[in-house]
Design a protein around this motif. Structure first.
Motif, PDB file in Angstrom:
ATOM      1  N   VAL A 179       0.560  -1.415   0.451  1.00  0.00           N
ATOM      2  CA  VAL A 179       0.031   0.178   0.164  1.00  0.00           C
ATOM      3  C   VAL A 179       1.020   1.394  -0.114  1.00  0.00           C
ATOM      4  N   ASP A 180       0.155   2.039  -1.110  1.00  0.00           N
ATOM      5  CA  ASP A 180       1.113   3.311  -0.167  1.00  0.00           C
ATOM      6  C   ASP A 180      -0.552   4.567  -0.296  1.00  0.00           C
ATOM      7  N   PRO A 181      -1.430   4.802   0.884  1.00  0.00           N
ATOM      8  CA  PRO A 181      -2.362   4.777   0.883  1.00  0.00           C
ATOM      9  C   PRO A 181      -2.671   6.703  -0.109  1.00  0.00           C
ATOM     10  N   LEU A 182      -1.385   7.071   0.161  1.00  0.00           N
ATOM     11  CA  LEU A 182      -1.600   8.329  -0.103  1.00  0.00           C
ATOM     12  C   LEU A 182       0.280   8.716  -0.436  1.00  0.00           C
ATOM     13  N   GLU A 183       0.093   8.305  -2.099  1.00  0.00           N
ATOM     14  CA  GLU A 183       1.662   8.558  -2.946  1.00  0.00           C
ATOM     15  C   GLU A 183       1.397  10.370  -3.438  1.00  0.00           C
ATOM     16  N   GLY A 184       2.200  10.406  -2.481  1.00  0.00           N
ATOM     17  CA  GLY A 184       1.865  12.119  -2.808  1.00  0.00           C
ATOM     18  C   GLY A 184       1.748  13.104  -1.632  1.00  0.00           C
TER      19      GLY A 184
ATOM     20  N   THR B 225      16.550   7.757  -9.295  1.00  0.00           N
ATOM     21  CA  THR B 225      16.634   6.979  -7.261  1.00  0.00           C
ATOM     22  C   THR B 225      15.360   7.700  -7.047  1.00  0.00           C
ATOM     23  N   GLY B 226      13.916   6.332  -6.405  1.00  0.00           N
ATOM     24  CA  GLY B 226      12.778   6.939  -5.553  1.00  0.00           C
ATOM     25  C   GLY B 226      12.964   5.675  -4.537  1.00  0.00           C
ATOM     26  N   ALA B 227      11.603   5.883  -3.630  1.00  0.00           N
ATOM     27  CA  ALA B 227      11.851   5.194  -2.628  1.00  0.00           C
ATOM     28  C   ALA B 227      11.154   3.786  -3.355  1.00  0.00           C
ATOM     29  N   ALA B 228      11.515   2.667  -2.473  1.00  0.00           N
ATOM     30  CA  ALA B 228      12.113   1.038  -2.934  1.00  0.00           C
ATOM     31  C   ALA B 228      10.205   0.874  -2.697  1.00  0.00           C
ATOM     32  N   PRO B 229       9.347   0.987  -1.486  1.00  0.00           N
ATOM     33  CA  PRO B 229       7.326   0.915  -1.666  1.00  0.00           C
ATOM     34  C   PRO B 229       7.202   0.847  -3.096  1.00  0.00           C
ATOM     35  N   GLU B 230       7.129   2.452  -3.498  1.00  0.00           N
ATOM     36  CA  GLU B 230       6.537   3.440  -4.643  1.00  0.00           C
ATOM     37  C   GLU B 230       7.112   2.167  -6.063  1.00  0.00           C
ATOM     38  N   GLY B 231       8.680   1.828  -5.515  1.00  0.00           N
ATOM     39  CA  GLY B 231       8.953   1.007  -6.769  1.00  0.00           C
ATOM     40  C   GLY B 231       8.281  -0.230  -6.854  1.00  0.00           C
TER      41      GLY B 231
ATOM     42  N   ILE C 122      12.179  12.032 -15.030  1.00  0.00           N
ATOM     43  CA  ILE C 122      13.199  11.639 -13.697  1.00  0.00           C
ATOM     44  C   ILE C 122      13.017  12.381 -12.525  1.00  0.00           C
ATOM     45  N   LEU C 123      13.112  12.231 -11.371  1.00  0.00           N
ATOM     46  CA  LEU C 123      12.448  12.752 -10.211  1.00  0.00           C
ATOM     47  C   LEU C 123      12.870  14.226  -9.760  1.00  0.00           C
ATOM     48  N   ASP C 124      12.771  15.265 -10.021  1.00  0.00           N
ATOM     49  CA  ASP C 124      13.735  16.469  -9.705  1.00  0.00           C
ATOM     50  C   ASP C 124      14.036  16.851  -8.373  1.00  0.00           C
ATOM     51  N   ARG C 125      15.500  16.057  -8.523  1.00  0.00           N
ATOM     52  CA  ARG C 125      16.156  15.935  -7.071  1.00  0.00           C
ATOM     53  C   ARG C 125      17.686  16.575  -7.025  1.00  0.00           C
ATOM     54  N   PRO C 126      18.052  16.756  -6.125  1.00  0.00           N
ATOM     55  CA  PRO C 126      19.565  17.326  -6.872  1.00  0.00           C
ATOM     56  C   PRO C 126      20.143  16.105  -6.909  1.00  0.00           C
ATOM     57  N   ARG C 127      20.443  14.728  -6.244  1.00  0.00           N
ATOM     58  CA  ARG C 127      20.968  13.594  -6.226  1.00  0.00           C
ATOM     59  C   ARG C 127      20.926  13.292  -8.106  1.00  0.00           C
ATOM     60  N   HIS C 128      20.472  13.645  -8.363  1.00  0.00           N
ATOM     61  CA  HIS C 128      19.827  13.267  -9.529  1.00  0.00           C
ATOM     62  C   HIS C 128      20.684  14.132 -10.949  1.00  0.00           C
TER      63      HIS C 128
ATOM     64  N   ASP D 226       7.398  14.833  -7.170  1.00  0.00           N
ATOM     65  CA  ASP D 226       6.735  13.363  -6.436  1.00  0.00           C
ATOM     66  C   ASP D 226       5.963  12.597  -7.685  1.00  0.00           C
ATOM     67  N   GLY D 227       6.574  11.124  -7.081  1.00  0.00           N
ATOM     68  CA  GLY D 227       4.972  10.697  -7.715  1.00  0.00           C
ATOM     69  C   GLY D 227       5.560   9.951  -8.940  1.00  0.00           C
ATOM     70  N   ASP D 228       5.937   8.721  -7.708  1.00  0.00           N
ATOM     71  CA  ASP D 228       7.384   8.206  -9.661  1.00  0.00           C
ATOM     72  C   ASP D 228       6.252   6.922  -9.580  1.00  0.00           C
ATOM     73  N   VAL D 229       5.826   6.972  -9.053  1.00  0.00           N
ATOM     74  CA  VAL D 229       4.512   5.096  -9.201  1.00  0.00           C
ATOM     75  C   VAL D 229       3.992   5.711 -10.726  1.00  0.00           C
TER      76      VAL D 229
ATOM     77  N   VAL E  43      13.653   2.446   2.419  1.00  0.00           N
ATOM     78  CA  VAL E  43      15.095   3.202   1.770  1.00  0.00           C
ATOM     79  C   VAL E  43      14.861   3.222   0.470  1.00  0.00           C
ATOM     80  N   TYR E  44      15.862   4.040  -0.200  1.00  0.00           N
ATOM     81  CA  TYR E  44      16.261   4.395  -1.741  1.00  0.00           C
ATOM     82  C   TYR E  44      16.194   2.948  -1.853  1.00  0.00           C
ATOM     83  N   MET E  45      15.651   3.663  -3.848  1.00  0.00           N
ATOM     84  CA  MET E  45      15.480   1.929  -5.029  1.00  0.00           C
ATOM     85  C   MET E  45      16.317   2.831  -6.251  1.00  0.00           C
ATOM     86  N   GLN E  46      16.996   2.696  -7.015  1.00  0.00           N
ATOM     87  CA  GLN E  46      17.796   2.442  -8.028  1.00  0.00           C
ATOM     88  C   GLN E  46      16.343   2.338  -9.040  1.00  0.00           C
ATOM     89  N   LYS E  47      16.392   2.790  -9.655  1.00  0.00           N
ATOM     90  CA  LYS E  47      15.060   2.111 -10.753  1.00  0.00           C
ATOM     91  C   LYS E  47      15.609   2.590 -12.538  1.00  0.00           C
ATOM     92  N   ILE E  48      15.116   1.533 -13.368  1.00  0.00           N
ATOM     93  CA  ILE E  48      14.973   1.523 -14.957  1.00  0.00           C
ATOM     94  C   ILE E  48      13.591   1.095 -14.692  1.00  0.00           C
TER      95      ILE E  48
END
Ligand code: VTB
Ligand code: MG
Ligand code: MG
Length: 329
Positions: free
Chosen positions: A95-100, A221-227, A173-179, A198-201, A129-134
């Motif tokens: 579940v992600d009851p509220l994604e974003g 890289t986003g969150a693992a649950p969303e992955g 791509i998520l707009d984050r400094p890490r990217h 936000d909102g990579d699901v 945790v974070y997750m790298q995704k493609i």
């Protein structure tokens, strides 16, 4: 040959598809009441409470494998929590009851309530945790892109397969400094970058219909649950995805280990993230390009939900008219 001794995994009854829609509808309505109020926590909590209440009545024996975090961080919908009426198939719940939450608090496009249900053991139980995704959509040769290839190699491979120059490829791509360097490399390769806050699901789901969304590939890289949730949806729609958990501290590795993860560097394929028989439902909270947000009318509440099912590959859109709201006196 049927193995004796090991129980055969039970498929997920398809009638649960509508039950799932009911769960995400209720969570979305609860969150939408707090849309634009600037209070992420309150909106999130409302969605969690609503989702949990609705899940409690489902004819399943469910275990939360992707939830609001580990038990000590989350009082409800924590990983390992048992849910459902106690009768029915053994299933994994993500579940992600509220994604974003931020999108909801600011009433910006793209907040959704989302969940997945699968055969027991079919969803990766991942810590938050974070997750790298493609991810890319359906119709490409297997292994066309790879998490461990450079962004330029992936863009070039995709352009070749599409028979177009790289400048016709758009990466989400998520707009984050890490990217910063990832974004620079994708642009260097000639492709365009569409940034989301936000909102990579939904972002990953967009890759499955590039003609409609204009998104060809998801990177970063986003969150693992969303992955895991995105993978569950992609399993149903079609597409390719790879991912790797970012277990860069002893504490994160311990949490992963507690959840049964042995290989901290494992590259997960789509089926490892979400295998077996899967059902996914998502309801729009704020307006977005995947789903329309909740509308409060004088005498009714309108919702838009999408339900994906892996076995039949069906995608259903459900417009709800709620004329007597559950859970409100
Ligand atoms: C992403 C995004 C989510 O978390 O997974 C992101 O898609 C990753 O975390 O909507 P950071 O915000 O720390 O980068 C969300 O923003 C929230 O669940
Ligand atoms: Mg959330
Ligand atoms: Mg989220």
């Amino acid at each position: 040959m049927i193995e004796t001794g090991t129980p055969q995994p039970q498929p997920v009854p398809r009638t649960l598809a509508l039950e799932l829609a009911r769960v995400t509808e209720r969570a979305a309505i609860a969150a939408a009441r707090l849309r634009g109020k600037g209070d992420e926590k309150a909106a999130d909590q409302a969605a969690v409470d609503a989702m949990r209440a609705e899940l409690g009545g489902l004819p399943i024996r469910g275990t939360v494998v992707i939830g609001e975090g580990e038990r000590d961080q989350a009082p409800m919908l924590f990983i390992g929590e048992r849910l459902g009426s106690g009768e029915g198939p053994e299933v994994d719940i993500a579940v992600d009851p509220l994604e974003g939450t931020t999108l909801c608090a600011k009433d910006m496009p793209g907040a959704i309530a989302v969940m997945a249900l699968a055969q027991r053991g079919a969803l990766l139980a991942a810590p938050d945790v974070y997750m790298q995704k493609i991810a890319i959509g359906p119709g490409y040769p297997a292994g066309l892109v790879d998490l461990d290839a450079s962004p330029a190699e992936n863009i070039r491979a995709l352009a070749r397969a599409r028979n177009c120059p790289p400048d016709q490829i758009t990466a989400l791509i998520l707009d984050r400094p890490r990217h910063a360097s990832l974004i620079a490399e994708v642009r260097e390769a000639g492709a365009s970058v569409r940034l989301i806050t936000d909102g990579d699901v939904a972002g990953i789901i967009f890759t499955a219909s590039p003609e409609e969304t204009g998104v060809d590939i998801y990177l970063g890289t986003g969150a693992a649950p969303e992955g895991v949730l995105a993978a569950a949806a992609l399993r149903c729609i079609g597409g390719q995805m790879q991912a790797r958990l970012v277990l860069d501290t002893p504490e994160r590795r311990r949490r992963a280990q507690d959840m049964g993860i042995r290989d901290f560097n494992r590259k997960y394929e789509l089926n490892d993230l979400a295998g077996g028989d899967v059902i996914v439902a998502a309801t729009g909270v704020t307006d977005g390009s995947l789903l329309r947000g909740v509308r409060f009318r004088q005498d009714r509440i309108q919702t838009e939900t999408v339900v994906y099912r892996s076995e039949a590959g069906t995608i259903r859109r459900i417009l709800g008219e709620h004329r007597r709201e559950v859970g409100r006196g």
